[in-house]
Scaffold this motif. Structure first.
Motif, PDB file in Angstrom:
ATOM      1  N   UNK A  46      -5.878   2.382  10.565  1.00  0.00           N
ATOM      2  CA  UNK A  46      -4.968   2.119   9.449  1.00  0.00           C
ATOM      3  C   UNK A  46      -4.447   0.692   9.487  1.00  0.00           C
ATOM      4  N   UNK A  47      -3.907   0.278  10.632  1.00  0.00           N
ATOM      5  CA  UNK A  47      -3.322  -1.061  10.717  1.00  0.00           C
ATOM      6  C   UNK A  47      -4.397  -2.144  10.651  1.00  0.00           C
ATOM      7  N   UNK A  48      -5.581  -1.822  11.164  1.00  0.00           N
ATOM      8  CA  UNK A  48      -6.665  -2.806  11.115  1.00  0.00           C
ATOM      9  C   UNK A  48      -7.121  -3.034   9.676  1.00  0.00           C
ATOM     10  N   UNK A  49      -7.226  -1.964   8.886  1.00  0.00           N
ATOM     11  CA  UNK A  49      -7.683  -2.093   7.505  1.00  0.00           C
ATOM     12  C   UNK A  49      -6.619  -2.690   6.601  1.00  0.00           C
ATOM     13  N   UNK A  50      -5.353  -2.323   6.880  1.00  0.00           N
ATOM     14  CA  UNK A  50      -4.260  -2.769   6.012  1.00  0.00           C
ATOM     15  C   UNK A  50      -3.975  -4.253   6.195  1.00  0.00           C
ATOM     16  N   UNK A  51      -4.167  -4.754   7.395  1.00  0.00           N
ATOM     17  CA  UNK A  51      -3.792  -6.122   7.732  1.00  0.00           C
ATOM     18  C   UNK A  51      -4.155  -7.171   6.710  1.00  0.00           C
ATOM     19  N   UNK A  52      -5.433  -7.276   6.306  1.00  0.00           N
ATOM     20  CA  UNK A  52      -5.829  -8.328   5.351  1.00  0.00           C
ATOM     21  C   UNK A  52      -5.222  -8.164   3.963  1.00  0.00           C
ATOM     22  N   UNK A  53      -4.718  -6.978   3.645  1.00  0.00           N
ATOM     23  CA  UNK A  53      -4.197  -6.717   2.304  1.00  0.00           C
ATOM     24  C   UNK A  53      -2.695  -6.964   2.184  1.00  0.00           C
ATOM     25  N   UNK A  54      -2.044  -7.234   3.309  1.00  0.00           N
ATOM     26  CA  UNK A  54      -0.586  -7.390   3.274  1.00  0.00           C
ATOM     27  C   UNK A  54      -0.223  -8.778   2.766  1.00  0.00           C
ATOM     28  N   UNK A  55       0.294  -8.820   1.552  1.00  0.00           N
ATOM     29  CA  UNK A  55       0.776 -10.066   0.957  1.00  0.00           C
ATOM     30  C   UNK A  55       2.114  -9.762   0.313  1.00  0.00           C
ATOM     31  N   UNK A  56       3.180 -10.213   0.995  1.00  0.00           N
ATOM     32  CA  UNK A  56       4.529  -9.882   0.550  1.00  0.00           C
ATOM     33  C   UNK A  56       5.229 -11.123   0.027  1.00  0.00           C
ATOM     34  N   UNK A  57       5.981 -10.947  -1.043  1.00  0.00           N
ATOM     35  CA  UNK A  57       6.789 -12.042  -1.586  1.00  0.00           C
ATOM     36  C   UNK A  57       8.000 -12.282  -0.679  1.00  0.00           C
ATOM     37  N   UNK A  58       8.733 -13.351  -0.947  1.00  0.00           N
ATOM     38  CA  UNK A  58       9.919 -13.651  -0.147  1.00  0.00           C
ATOM     39  C   UNK A  58      10.938 -12.515  -0.228  1.00  0.00           C
ATOM     40  N   UNK A  59      11.121 -11.967  -1.425  1.00  0.00           N
ATOM     41  CA  UNK A  59      12.088 -10.873  -1.569  1.00  0.00           C
ATOM     42  C   UNK A  59      11.616  -9.631  -0.827  1.00  0.00           C
TER      43      UNK A  59
END
Length: 680
Positions: A162-175
């Motif tokens: 789960x964490x390996x696949x999710x890693x590249x998709x995590x793009x969070x804004x400043x908020x």
């Protein structure tokens, strides 16, 4: 007729069988009813109090909140360590609170405060993304979810994927990062235990906004946190020790120890030196809150049932004014000695104490880098050990007296000693001739030969030129070493601080040369605090007293004044040395001559102290990076006749003399400054 009678008989039998079965059923039903009634009665009558308590504990839960630690004062009541209040925002998680509910609170809280995101880890970001992007995560994990449901992979394998696949998709804004930071703090807390969300740089506006909107923020509260405040800057800072932060909480290596004593995982505890040693005294009495929860486990209200109080205060034996003056003197003399050639000197350590009760008045150490930078090394006074040279010769003589190997005023010839096998020994003050000296003069001149001959006599031998040294010196070595131990040399002093060293004691069994060197302080190693305990034992007529930094424990006061005394800590007598008063007085007369006779090794520095003093000097041969150096030591007390203060000084890795550097001048200035301050 017979057929009719037979038929009637069968019908009767059947009726009787049915009646018996009905009776059995009736009895069974009645039995079950009776058991049910008894059970209900038991629960309602016998267990009613237990269930009431269970209901109460389910709805009314007491939680401990952190309180400030006790203060630390010097012996004169000057405040050294205090607590400074700071605003804090906390979160208390309900027993049934869901992840989604926590994220909703974090999202709402982010409207009122700014949250640093620099400490967010990749896993924190991934965890937040997993919780807030469930549809995307489900699509990514279709294959693994099917495998997990069919028991083809474990939960650990699923989470890893789960964490390996999710890693590249995590793009969070400043908020979103701020919300993630808030959520990670909230999720780190235990159920119904207040967790600090933010306690650094909480602005007045943030504090007010959160306070005004608590109804929209379930579990959020505003409170006051604290930090340690050091009123004398870096003075003794290392000795006070460190207190863990809310983020650090309990140290992992001791977590079971603290949890068994009622601590919470995020409690702040002393991690080193005084804060660690006196944790039970300084930790304080926690504030107690009562949280009322509804059937779903959500907190509906809270109430303070015990406001708690800060920890007990401790009064040190340290005189902070004396401590600061000693530190300044050390820095001054480091500059003087470096200018005179001591470029490789790397440590200066000083202990000043009251020899009569074990009070440590000043404890100072400095390290010197090759470039000359000076930094604090106060804990080195009891955590490091050194060869100390001739300072120990008073203990050698007193051991010789006790063993009846020598007697008071005994004269010996100081001369170069030669032994079979090419071993040669001599005194520094008399390189080639023959000089008759007694025991007091041996101290005054710092005669090595007198001590060597004393050590041989302890072993049952008299010196003759060219004699062979014994192959086995174990018994004599043990005797001499135990003689040193009774003064505190080579054993722990018992100071109320962790990590004290006992010094190093080398192998003596088959090396008589090492045994002779032990007699002049050139073999075993000792700490500066051990030297201080040793000279104090001679100064107070033979009582080895346990040194201590804390002399009183006081109850916390709600005002700026000191609270009532809870406990007085007095110096404990560890042992009385095995010598008569005449023998101790003899050594003290020799120490007097060391400082006050023109031939004495300490005369140049100590003969004109404001109050007459006595003591001993020492020089030990050592090596630094393969190069020969010396450790210079000075021990003493004043006044010489009725000592009120004693001191020990060690300089490590000074240049090999000549010339003799004026290291004793530091001791002279300490004596003069101490009695000048006392008279004022």
């Amino acid at each position: 007729m017979l057929r009719r009678l037979k038929q009637e008989s069968n019908e009767l039998k059947q009726k009787r069988t049915t009646q018996r079965r009905l009776n059995v059923v009736f009895v069974a039903v009645m039995t079950l009813m009776t058991l049910l009634i008894l059970r209900l009665g038991y629960l309602q009558i016998v267990k009613t109090d237990d269930y009431k308590k269970a209901v109460a504990s389910n709805e009314n839960i007491e939680i401990n909140e952190s309180v400030p630690r006790g203060r630390i004062y010097d012996r004169n009541g000057k405040l050294l360590v205090d607590n400074t209040a700071k605003k804090a925002i906390t979160y208390t998680r309900g027993r049934m609170t869901t992840t989604a509910e926590m994220i909703d609170v974090a999202r709402e809280l982010a409207k009122f405060i700014s949250m640093p995101t620099d400490k967010l880890t990749d896993m924190d970001k991934q965890t937040y993304y997993i919780q807030t992007h469930r549809d995307e995560v489900s699509q990514l994990m279709e294959k693994e979810a099917a495998q997990f449901n069919e028991n083809m992979i474990s939960q650990a394998d699923y989470d890893k994927a789960l964490y390996k696949k999710v890693g590249p998709h995590v793009k969070l804004s400043e908020s979103e990062l701020e919300i993630a930071a808030l959520y990670s703090k909230m999720a780190a807390g235990s159920q119904l235990t207040p967790q600090t969300i933010k306690n650094e740089e909480v602005s007045e506006k943030e504090y007010a906004l959160v306070s005004q909107n608590l109804a929209k923020l379930p579990g959020i509260n505003t409170s006051m946190d604290w930090d340690r405040k050091y009123l004398y800057g870096d003075t003794l800072r290392t000795m006070f020790g460190k207190v863990s932060s809310k983020e650090e909480g309990l140290p992992k290596e001791n977590i079971d120890y603290y949890l068994a004593r009622g601590y919470a995982r995020n409690d702040r505890v002393g991690q080193s030196y005084l804060e660690y040693q006196y944790e039970d005294v300084l930790r304080g009495h926690k504030k107690k809150m009562k949280y009322v929860t509804d059937k779903s486990g959500q907190i509906t209200s809270s109430e303070v049932i015990d406001p708690g109080s800060r920890g007990n205060d401790i009064i040190l034996s340290i005189d902070i004014d004396l401590q600061q003056k000693v530190e300044k003197l050390i820095v001054k003399h480091i500059a003087t000695l470096r200018a005179a050639g001591a470029k490789d000197m790397d440590k200066v350590l000083v202990v000043v104490q009251d020899p009569n009760n074990g009070d440590i008045l000043a404890l100072a150490g400095k390290q010197i880098s090759p470039s000359g930078e000076v930094t604090d090394y106060h804990y080195g006074t009891f955590t490091s050990q050194y060869a100390v040279g001739s300072s120990v010769k008073g203990a050698t003589l007193l051991t010789g007296y006790h063993q009846k190997a020598i007697h008071l005023d005994e004269e010996m010839v100081d001369e170069p000693l030669t032994f079979a096998g090419g071993v040669n020994k001599r005194s520094y003050f008399n390189q080639n001739g023959k000089v008759v000296i007694n025991d007091k003069e041996a101290l005054m001149h710092s005669s090595n030969v007198y001590m060597f001959k004393t050590a041989l006599k302890i072993a049952g031998l008299n010196y003759t030129p060219g004699m062979a040294l014994p192959d086995n010196i174990a018994q004599a070595g043990q005797t001499l070493r135990k003689g040193m131990n009774q003064f505190g040399l080579g054993v722990k002093t018992g100071i109320d601080l962790p990590n004290e060293v006992a010094g190093q004691s080398g192998h003596l069994t088959d090396n008589a040369g090492n045994y002779l060197d032990l007699a002049i302080g050139q073999y075993d190693t000792y700490s500066p605090l051990q030297l201080s305990q040793y000279i104090s034992t001679i100064a107070n007529d033979g009582y080895r007293i346990q040194p201590h930094l804390v002399r009183e424990i006081r109850q916390p006061s709600k005002t700026e004044t000191l609270g009532p005394v809870k406990e007085v800590i007095e110096g404990k007598v560890l042992n009385r040395i095995n010598n008569s008063q005449k023998e101790i007085d003899q050594v003290r007369r020799g120490f007097d001559m060391v400082f006050n006779q023109i031939e004495g090794t300490g005369y140049n520095s100590f003969h004109d102290t404001n109050v007459k003093s006595a003591g001993k000097t020492g020089t030990a041969e050592v090596f630094q990076n393969g190069e020969p150096r010396v450790n210079a030591t000075y021990i003493g007390y004043a006044p010489a006749d009725k000592p009120e203060m004693s001191f020990s000084i060690i300089y490590s890795n000074q240049p090999v003399p000549p010339p003799w550097l004026p290291g004793g001048d530091l001791g002279k200035e300490i004596i003069n400054m101490y009695f000048s301050s006392k008279s004022k």
